[in-house]
Scaffold this active site. Structure first.
Site, PDB file in Angstrom:
ATOM      1  N   SER A   1       1.873   5.356  -1.682  1.00  0.00           N
ATOM      2  CA  SER A   1       2.017   6.123  -2.921  1.00  0.00           C
ATOM      3  C   SER A   1       3.154   5.624  -3.811  1.00  0.00           C
ATOM      4  CB  SER A   1       2.240   7.605  -2.584  1.00  0.00           C
ATOM      5  OG  SER A   1       3.411   7.750  -1.799  1.00  0.00           O
TER       6      SER A   1
ATOM      7  N   GLY B   1       1.630   4.043   8.082  1.00  0.00           N
ATOM      8  CA  GLY B   1       1.245   5.435   7.835  1.00  0.00           C
ATOM      9  C   GLY B   1      -0.098   5.498   7.114  1.00  0.00           C
TER      10      GLY B   1
ATOM     11  N   ASP C   1       6.401  -3.756  -1.173  1.00  0.00           N
ATOM     12  CA  ASP C   1       5.594  -2.846  -0.373  1.00  0.00           C
ATOM     13  C   ASP C   1       6.390  -1.583  -0.059  1.00  0.00           C
ATOM     14  OD1 ASP C   1       3.550  -1.804   1.147  1.00  0.00           O
ATOM     15  OD2 ASP C   1       3.462  -3.464   2.580  1.00  0.00           O
TER      16      ASP C   1
ATOM     17  N   ALA D   1       7.243   1.786   2.640  1.00  0.00           N
ATOM     18  CA  ALA D   1       7.598   1.885   4.066  1.00  0.00           C
ATOM     19  C   ALA D   1       7.599   3.352   4.461  1.00  0.00           C
ATOM     20  CB  ALA D   1       8.974   1.286   4.323  1.00  0.00           C
TER      21      ALA D   1
ATOM     22  N   SER E   1       0.839  -1.205   0.000  1.00  0.00           N
ATOM     23  CA  SER E   1       0.000   0.000   0.000  1.00  0.00           C
ATOM     24  C   SER E   1       0.874   1.255   0.000  1.00  0.00           C
ATOM     25  CB  SER E   1      -0.855   0.039   1.264  1.00  0.00           C
ATOM     26  OG  SER E   1      -1.279  -1.234   1.628  1.00  0.00           O
TER      27      SER E   1
ATOM     28  N   GLU F   1      -0.369  -5.851   5.704  1.00  0.00           N
ATOM     29  CA  GLU F   1       0.993  -5.770   5.148  1.00  0.00           C
ATOM     30  C   GLU F   1       1.928  -6.758   5.844  1.00  0.00           C
ATOM     31  OE1 GLU F   1       1.020  -1.101   3.706  1.00  0.00           O
ATOM     32  OE2 GLU F   1       1.681  -1.594   5.717  1.00  0.00           O
TER      33      GLU F   1
HETATM   34  O1  LIG Z   1       2.765   1.270   5.467  1.00  0.00           O
HETATM   35  C1  LIG Z   1       2.116   1.787   4.595  1.00  0.00           C
HETATM   36  C2  LIG Z   1       0.646   1.908   4.647  1.00  0.00           C
HETATM   37  O2  LIG Z   1       0.151   1.383   5.835  1.00  0.00           O
HETATM   38  C3  LIG Z   1       2.792   2.324   3.385  1.00  0.00           C
HETATM   39  O3  LIG Z   1       3.498   1.311   2.773  1.00  0.00           O
HETATM   40  C4  LIG Z   1       3.700   3.427   3.839  1.00  0.00           C
HETATM   41  O4  LIG Z   1       2.911   4.434   4.461  1.00  0.00           O
HETATM   42  C5  LIG Z   1       4.511   4.023   2.687  1.00  0.00           C
HETATM   43  O5  LIG Z   1       3.759   4.811   1.868  1.00  0.00           O
HETATM   44  P1  LIG Z   1       4.368   5.729   0.728  1.00  0.00           P
HETATM   45  O6  LIG Z   1       4.858   4.822  -0.359  1.00  0.00           O
HETATM   46  O7  LIG Z   1       3.188   6.589   0.334  1.00  0.00           O
HETATM   47  O8  LIG Z   1       5.473   6.561   1.309  1.00  0.00           O
END
Ligand SMILES: O=C(CO)[C@H](O)[C@H](O)COP(=O)(O)O
Length: 283
Positions: free
Chosen positions: A67, A136, A121, A123, A65, A143
């Site tokens: 961006s 976040g 994934d 982070a 999950s 996850e």
């Molecule tokens: O852990 C997460 C969601 O629960 C996401 O992987 C994490 O917030 C990273 O997101 P982004 O790629 O937007 O920086």
């Protein structure tokens, strides 16, 4: 790079540099002119990770999950319909499920496929030992299940997430998913027994009340000092023992590698054996 923060080169000759600066292997060319530096760094990390870890024989692929993950899916789609026809993609939540479906990829779930070839994934932060903060986006329960189910778990992120110690840039704290009726009790425990007086319930922005996860639970954010975050497994285990906690957004010793896109168009790869590689696209 142009002054307005976008990459102005139409095409570059891609070269991978090892830690000692020797070209080792080709990676994806930079072709998109319209992305900001930050978005480009996410794309570079995601594309490089897909190129190195999604193998032709892989049939079950976990999609995380955030961006950065859309660029993972973008690259997978570029592998072609034939390459993906026999594959099934497992989402970590609503967002990645939408992404998989709208990209025309086959959707599955982890209860059908409890063994995953590779999960990619994002982070929120990754330390020098590949421990990371996740959650976040409030998806860290699913996850973590998909990370554990995977033979290979790979992190993709932009340069802001590459830190020595967790909590350096990601200041909001450790995300903790809790069953709703227990949130006040868990908060009390964090405040009085686990040394986190600033722990708070995550509130929604465009909704009155708390953030509700894809699993119908609440999220607590627990910011700890740097000394505590130097040993993330210890605090993760202590929080997880609190009754009412469903999952803690600290992942320890799970990732095989973390890919960080940099503002200069390079990618830093940290491996779980301590190696660090620099991957550069050269004009
Ligand atoms: O852990 C997460 C969601 O629960 C996401 O992987 C994490 O917030 C990273 O997101 P982004 O790629 O937007 O920086």
């Amino acid at each position: 790079m142009s002054p307005n923060g976008t990459f102005s080169i139409s095409k570059v000759r891609p070269v991978v540099l090892s830690r000692i600066g020797q070209p080792t292997k080709l990676i994806s060319p930079i072709t998109d002119l319209n992305l900001s530096v930050l978005e480009k760094s996410k794309q570079l990390a995601a594309w490089t990770a897909v190129d190195q870890h999604v193998k032709p024989e892989h049939r079950v692929i976990g999609i995380g999950s955030g961006s950065t993950v859309p660029y993972v899916v973008e690259r997978i789609v570029q592998l072609g319909a034939e390459a993906n026809a026999e594959r099934v993609f497992i989402p970590t939540g609503f967002q990645s499920k939408q992404l998989i479906v709208s990209s025309g990829l086959n959707l599955g779930d982890v209860d059908q496929f409890p063994t995953i070839d590779v999960t990619l994934d994002g982070a929120d932060e990754v330390d020098r030992e590949l421990n990371c903060i996740k959650g976040g986006g409030a998806c860290h329960l699913r996850e973590k299940v998909l990370a554990e189910a995977a033979n290979t778990f790979i992190l993709v992120a932009d340069y802001r997430k590459n830190v020595e110690f967790l909590g350096t840039n990601f200041a909001s704290g450790i995300p903790i998913e809790v069953v709703p009726f227990a949130y006040a009790k868990v908060l009390q425990n964090l405040h009085h027994h686990l040394g986190c007086p600033q722990a708070s319930l995550r509130m929604a922005i465009k909704k009155a009340g708390p953030v509700v996860s894809d699993n119908g639970n609440f999220i607590i954010d627990a910011p700890y000092d740097q000394e505590t975050m130097k040993t993330p497994y210890t605090i993760m285990a202590q929080i997880k023992m609190l009754t009412g906690v469903v999952e803690v957004g600290v992942f320890c010793h799970m990732a095989r590698a973390a890919y960080f896109g940099n503002a200069d168009g390079t990618v830093t790869i940290k491996w779980n054996d301590g190696r660090v590689e620099e991957v550069a696209a050269q004009a």
